[in-house]
Scaffold this motif. Structure first.
Motif, short mmCIF file in Angstrom:
data_model
loop_
_atom_site.label_atom_id
_atom_site.label_comp_id
_atom_site.label_asym_id
_atom_site.label_seq_id
_atom_site.Cartn_x
_atom_site.Cartn_y
_atom_site.Cartn_z
N ILE A 48 48.37 46.80 45.83
CA ILE A 48 47.84 46.36 44.54
C ILE A 48 47.25 44.96 44.66
CG2 ILE A 48 48.49 45.67 42.19
CD1 ILE A 48 50.45 48.04 42.19
N ALA A 49 47.95 44.10 45.37
CA ALA A 49 47.47 42.71 45.53
C ALA A 49 46.13 42.70 46.26
CB ALA A 49 48.50 41.88 46.28
N GLU A 50 45.96 43.54 47.28
CA GLU A 50 44.69 43.62 48.00
C GLU A 50 43.55 44.05 47.08
OE1 GLU A 50 43.42 42.91 51.11
OE2 GLU A 50 45.29 41.81 51.26
N PHE A 51 43.80 45.11 46.31
CA PHE A 51 42.77 45.57 45.38
C PHE A 51 42.48 44.51 44.33
CE2 PHE A 51 43.54 49.92 46.93
CZ PHE A 51 42.23 50.37 46.98
N ALA A 52 43.51 43.79 43.89
CA ALA A 52 43.31 42.75 42.87
C ALA A 52 42.45 41.61 43.42
CB ALA A 52 44.66 42.21 42.39
N LYS A 53 42.69 41.22 44.67
CA LYS A 53 41.88 40.15 45.28
C LYS A 53 40.43 40.59 45.39
CE LYS A 53 45.50 37.96 48.00
NZ LYS A 53 46.02 37.72 49.35
N GLU A 54 40.22 41.82 45.85
CA GLU A 54 38.85 42.32 45.99
C GLU A 54 38.16 42.42 44.63
OE1 GLU A 54 36.46 46.29 47.51
OE2 GLU A 54 38.56 46.03 48.11
N THR A 55 38.90 42.88 43.63
CA THR A 55 38.34 43.01 42.29
C THR A 55 37.99 41.64 41.71
OG1 THR A 55 39.63 45.03 41.95
CG2 THR A 55 38.76 43.95 39.98
N ASN A 56 38.84 40.65 41.91
CA ASN A 56 38.54 39.31 41.42
C ASN A 56 37.33 38.72 42.13
OD1 ASN A 56 40.55 39.23 39.51
ND2 ASN A 56 42.03 38.23 40.82
N ALA A 57 37.20 38.98 43.43
CA ALA A 57 36.02 38.51 44.16
C ALA A 57 34.77 39.19 43.62
CB ALA A 57 36.18 38.79 45.65
N ASN A 58 34.89 40.48 43.29
CA ASN A 58 33.76 41.21 42.72
C ASN A 58 33.36 40.62 41.37
OD1 ASN A 58 33.72 42.88 44.92
ND2 ASN A 58 34.61 44.64 43.89
N TYR A 59 34.35 40.28 40.54
CA TYR A 59 34.05 39.67 39.24
C TYR A 59 33.28 38.37 39.43
CZ TYR A 59 36.95 42.80 36.38
OH TYR A 59 37.47 43.89 35.73
N SER A 60 33.71 37.56 40.37
CA SER A 60 33.02 36.29 40.63
C SER A 60 31.58 36.55 41.07
CB SER A 60 33.75 35.49 41.71
OG SER A 60 35.04 35.16 41.29
N HIS A 61 31.41 37.52 41.95
CA HIS A 61 30.07 37.85 42.43
C HIS A 61 29.20 38.41 41.29
CE1 HIS A 61 27.10 38.43 45.51
NE2 HIS A 61 26.97 39.72 45.20
N LEU A 62 29.82 39.19 40.40
CA LEU A 62 29.09 39.71 39.24
C LEU A 62 28.59 38.58 38.35
CD1 LEU A 62 31.24 42.80 38.16
CD2 LEU A 62 28.87 42.83 38.96
N GLU A 63 29.42 37.56 38.16
CA GLU A 63 29.01 36.41 37.36
C GLU A 63 27.84 35.69 38.01
OE1 GLU A 63 32.60 34.16 36.95
OE2 GLU A 63 33.38 35.44 35.36
N GLU A 64 27.89 35.52 39.33
CA GLU A 64 26.78 34.88 40.05
C GLU A 64 25.50 35.69 39.91
OE1 GLU A 64 27.97 34.35 44.11
OE2 GLU A 64 29.75 33.20 43.55
N LEU A 65 25.61 37.01 40.09
CA LEU A 65 24.44 37.87 39.95
C LEU A 65 23.87 37.81 38.53
CD1 LEU A 65 25.45 41.05 41.98
CD2 LEU A 65 23.64 39.44 42.51
N ASP A 66 24.75 37.76 37.55
CA ASP A 66 24.30 37.68 36.16
C ASP A 66 23.49 36.40 35.94
OD1 ASP A 66 24.15 38.63 33.48
OD2 ASP A 66 25.69 37.16 32.92
N LYS A 67 23.96 35.29 36.50
CA LYS A 67 23.22 34.03 36.38
C LYS A 67 21.86 34.11 37.08
CE LYS A 67 27.31 31.12 35.99
NZ LYS A 67 28.18 30.16 36.67
#
Length: 138
Positions: free
Chosen positions: A21-40
């Protein structure tokens, strides 16, 4: 198989599930950060693209330019915007899938927790980890 061996096996599975779960959570949080960058990037690209068009006064319409010819930057900006939006959509889909996997694993973890009543300290630590995952703190 003795009761202690069974409990130890369940505890091992429980720990593996938490790590997963922790691995998936880290990957998901990294994806959220990347999504924010792409949105900008998409927002900035669209702003630049909008500057390339000429606004028709008193309407919401825009035209390419006075002669109807594309300005040199427009095709490149459109292609870049298409690539950014495609990347954003793919990453968003992957993030949603990861989030669904995390929720499913949390349910499985909850079922395993019920069988580990002899290990209250592990249950407390595991519950804190799951709660921090829910709050996106990992």
């Amino acid at each position: 198989m003795t009761q202690e061996t069974k409990q130890a096996d369940l505890l091992q599975e429980y720990i593996q599930e938490i790590l997963s779960i922790a691995e998936f959570a880290k990957e998901t949080n990294a994806n959220y950060s990347h999504l924010e960058e792409l949105d900008k990037l998409i927002t900035a690209n669209e702003a630049t693209l909008n500057k390339q068009f000429i606004k028709v006064p008193f309407t919401k319409f825009r035209v390419l330019d006075d002669t109807g010819i594309l300005k040199p930057k427009v095709p490149g900006l459109l292609e870049e915007n298409k690539q950014l939006v495609d990347e954003y959509n793919q990453l968003l889909e992957k993030t949603k899938t990861n989030y669904d996997i995390i929720k499913r694993k949390e349910r499985t973890l909850g079922q395993k927790m019920q069988t580990l009543t002899d290990y209250p300290e592990i249950i407390r630590v595991g519950s804190a980890i799951v709660e921090s995952i829910d709050n996106n703190q990992i």
